[in-house]
Design a protein around this motif. Structure first.
Motif, PDB file in Angstrom:
ATOM      1  N   TYR A  86      53.352  77.861  35.418  1.00 30.37           N
ATOM      2  CA  TYR A  86      51.986  77.494  35.773  1.00 30.37           C
ATOM      3  C   TYR A  86      51.348  76.856  34.542  1.00 30.37           C
ATOM      4  CZ  TYR A  86      52.586  80.403  39.895  1.00 30.37           C
ATOM      5  OH  TYR A  86      53.039  80.928  41.083  1.00 30.37           O
ATOM      6  N   GLY A  87      51.174  75.528  34.602  1.00 35.22           N
ATOM      7  CA  GLY A  87      50.672  74.833  33.427  1.00 35.22           C
ATOM      8  C   GLY A  87      51.671  74.973  32.292  1.00 35.22           C
ATOM      9  N   ARG A  88      51.198  75.468  31.167  1.00 34.02           N
ATOM     10  CA  ARG A  88      52.075  75.658  30.002  1.00 34.02           C
ATOM     11  C   ARG A  88      52.705  77.042  29.962  1.00 34.02           C
ATOM     12  NH1 ARG A  88      48.882  72.766  24.909  1.00 34.02           N
ATOM     13  NH2 ARG A  88      48.829  70.652  25.821  1.00 34.02           N
ATOM     14  N   LYS A  89      52.405  77.864  30.958  1.00 33.46           N
ATOM     15  CA  LYS A  89      52.947  79.222  30.972  1.00 33.46           C
ATOM     16  C   LYS A  89      54.238  79.255  31.777  1.00 33.46           C
ATOM     17  CE  LYS A  89      51.985  83.970  32.396  1.00 33.46           C
ATOM     18  NZ  LYS A  89      51.015  84.881  33.091  1.00 33.46           N
ATOM     19  N   ASN A 105      57.032  93.392  40.001  1.00 34.03           N
ATOM     20  CA  ASN A 105      55.868  92.539  40.223  1.00 34.03           C
ATOM     21  C   ASN A 105      55.765  91.455  39.158  1.00 34.03           C
ATOM     22  OD1 ASN A 105      55.036  94.007  42.459  1.00 34.03           O
ATOM     23  ND2 ASN A 105      53.738  95.384  41.257  1.00 34.03           N
ATOM     24  N   ALA A 106      55.367  90.256  39.590  1.00 31.72           N
ATOM     25  CA  ALA A 106      55.036  89.142  38.695  1.00 31.72           C
ATOM     26  C   ALA A 106      56.222  88.567  37.939  1.00 31.72           C
ATOM     27  CB  ALA A 106      53.943  89.559  37.708  1.00 31.72           C
ATOM     28  N   VAL A 107      57.447  88.780  38.431  1.00 26.08           N
ATOM     29  CA  VAL A 107      58.611  88.193  37.751  1.00 26.08           C
ATOM     30  C   VAL A 107      58.924  86.791  38.245  1.00 26.08           C
ATOM     31  CG1 VAL A 107      59.675  90.407  37.206  1.00 26.08           C
ATOM     32  CG2 VAL A 107      60.267  89.249  39.344  1.00 26.08           C
ATOM     33  N   GLY A 108      58.278  86.350  39.340  1.00 25.02           N
ATOM     34  CA  GLY A 108      58.486  84.984  39.773  1.00 25.02           C
ATOM     35  C   GLY A 108      59.155  84.819  41.113  1.00 25.02           C
ATOM     36  N   LYS A 109      59.167  85.857  41.932  1.00 25.13           N
ATOM     37  CA  LYS A 109      59.819  85.742  43.254  1.00 25.13           C
ATOM     38  C   LYS A 109      59.111  84.690  44.109  1.00 25.13           C
ATOM     39  CE  LYS A 109      59.241  90.164  44.199  1.00 25.13           C
ATOM     40  NZ  LYS A 109      58.632  90.607  42.915  1.00 25.13           N
ATOM     41  N   SER A 110      57.800  84.821  44.231  1.00 25.01           N
ATOM     42  CA  SER A 110      57.036  83.844  45.009  1.00 25.01           C
ATOM     43  C   SER A 110      57.078  82.470  44.356  1.00 25.01           C
ATOM     44  CB  SER A 110      55.584  84.300  45.162  1.00 25.01           C
ATOM     45  OG  SER A 110      55.498  85.508  45.890  1.00 25.01           O
ATOM     46  N   PRO A 140      60.770  94.069  30.980  1.00 18.28           N
ATOM     47  CA  PRO A 140      60.223  92.981  30.167  1.00 18.28           C
ATOM     48  C   PRO A 140      59.641  91.873  31.020  1.00 18.28           C
ATOM     49  CG  PRO A 140      62.630  92.887  30.208  1.00 18.28           C
ATOM     50  CD  PRO A 140      62.231  94.189  30.857  1.00 18.28           C
ATOM     51  N   MET A 141      58.554  91.272  30.560  1.00 19.40           N
ATOM     52  CA  MET A 141      57.888  90.188  31.258  1.00 19.40           C
ATOM     53  C   MET A 141      58.156  88.888  30.529  1.00 19.40           C
ATOM     54  SD  MET A 141      56.508  91.654  33.826  1.00 19.40           S
ATOM     55  CE  MET A 141      55.375  90.406  34.406  1.00 19.40           C
ATOM     56  N   PRO A 142      58.028  87.741  31.234  1.00 23.01           N
ATOM     57  CA  PRO A 142      58.186  86.453  30.567  1.00 23.01           C
ATOM     58  C   PRO A 142      57.167  86.282  29.462  1.00 23.01           C
ATOM     59  CG  PRO A 142      58.122  86.196  32.965  1.00 23.01           C
ATOM     60  CD  PRO A 142      57.750  87.599  32.671  1.00 23.01           C
ATOM     61  N   GLN A 143      57.565  85.605  28.412  1.00 27.53           N
ATOM     62  CA  GLN A 143      56.652  85.342  27.288  1.00 27.53           C
ATOM     63  C   GLN A 143      55.847  84.060  27.525  1.00 27.53           C
ATOM     64  OE1 GLN A 143      56.285  87.602  24.793  1.00 27.53           O
ATOM     65  NE2 GLN A 143      57.684  88.848  26.008  1.00 27.53           N
TER      66      GLN A 143
END
Length: 265
Positions: free
Chosen positions: A14-17, A40-45, A262-265
């Protein structure tokens, strides 16, 4: 038959993230029901949106010999059926009108009789005939989710992308949806990627798992091969076990939470 699905060096954010980096997945053959799982929030969607063309990505997304990433959105809709998490709006349309309108918007090449036949078939397959003439504004969230699924399945695209298709449903309807999707996937030789939180439903119904975490791919393959205690810890931050029920299906038994994955940086 359109061919297998393959992702080559796909990155999306998303943008630069960044959310997902350098994914290599597949080939996934026609007839495959594939669960996309992870915390949650790892990028499935995000992954499903990228394949559908709703999120900008890099790399190649190949369906047979066709690079979906090079097609305009108008070119993907005939090949890809995408169901988002958002429920259909509670409008004054009845369910039959809503499904027919969605179908005709993409498949205007078919006759009225053929379109009606295909709409009737999907209402029968999903056991929705009793709400066919009910307004969406009078339906529960679960019923509208079923109508949304019907709008996607009726087009019979070679690639289905379903984002949490059972999230608003009770257990009976969850089973009905998954059994129907599995039957359609196998009988029509289509490929279905399904983001789902219930890992045991994924293990029960799906041919393969794609496990996301930490900004990338943690594992991919047959559920009873890739899912184990180590992957549960890495993907979900839990201690758990994979055992088998009396009918031989793998099931996850959770013991305790140990650490956030761990979450994406």
């Amino acid at each position: 038959m359109t061919g297998s699905l393959k992702l080559e060096d796909v990155s999306v954010g998303y943008g630069r993230k960044p959310v997902l980096n350098h994914l290599d997945i597949g080939p996934l053959p026609p007839g495959s029901l594939v669960a996309v799982v992870g915390s949650n929030a790892v990028g499935k969607s995000t992954l499903l949106k990228a394949i559908a063309g709703l999120r900008t990505s890099s790399g190649r997304i190949l369906l047979g010999d066709t690079d979906l990433s090079r097609l305009p959105l108008s070119g993907r809709v005939r090949l890809v059926g995408y169901l988002s998490q958002a429920l259909p709006q509670p409008t004054s349309l009845v369910a039959y009108e809503a499904v027919t309108s969605a179908f005709r918007a993409v498949r205007g090449d078919l006759s009225t009789a053929e379109a009606e036949r295909m709409v009737d078939e999907v209402f029968t397959a999903l056991d929705l005939r009793n709400i066919a003439l009910r307004r969406l504004s009078e339906m529960s969230g679960g019923q509208r989710q079923m109508v949304g699924l019907a709008q996607v399945l009726v087009r019979k695209p070679p690639l289905l992308l379903l984002d949490e298709p059972t999230s608003a449903l009770d257990l009976r309807w969850q089973l009905n949806v998954l059994e129907t999707v599995r039957t359609i996937t196998r009988d029509d030789k289509v490929i279905c990627l399904m983001a789902i939180h219930d890992i045991n439903l994924a293990l029960r119904f799906c041919d393969q798992l794609i496990v996301l975490g930490g900004g990338g791919l943690l594992a991919a393959g047959q559920p009873d091969v890739v899912m184990d205690a180590g992957l549960l810890r890495r993907a979900y931050g839990i201690e758990g076990r994979v055992e088998h029920c009396s009918r031989g299906f793998p099931i996850v038994l959770t013991d305790r939470a140990v650490a956030a994955p761990p979450m994406p940086q």
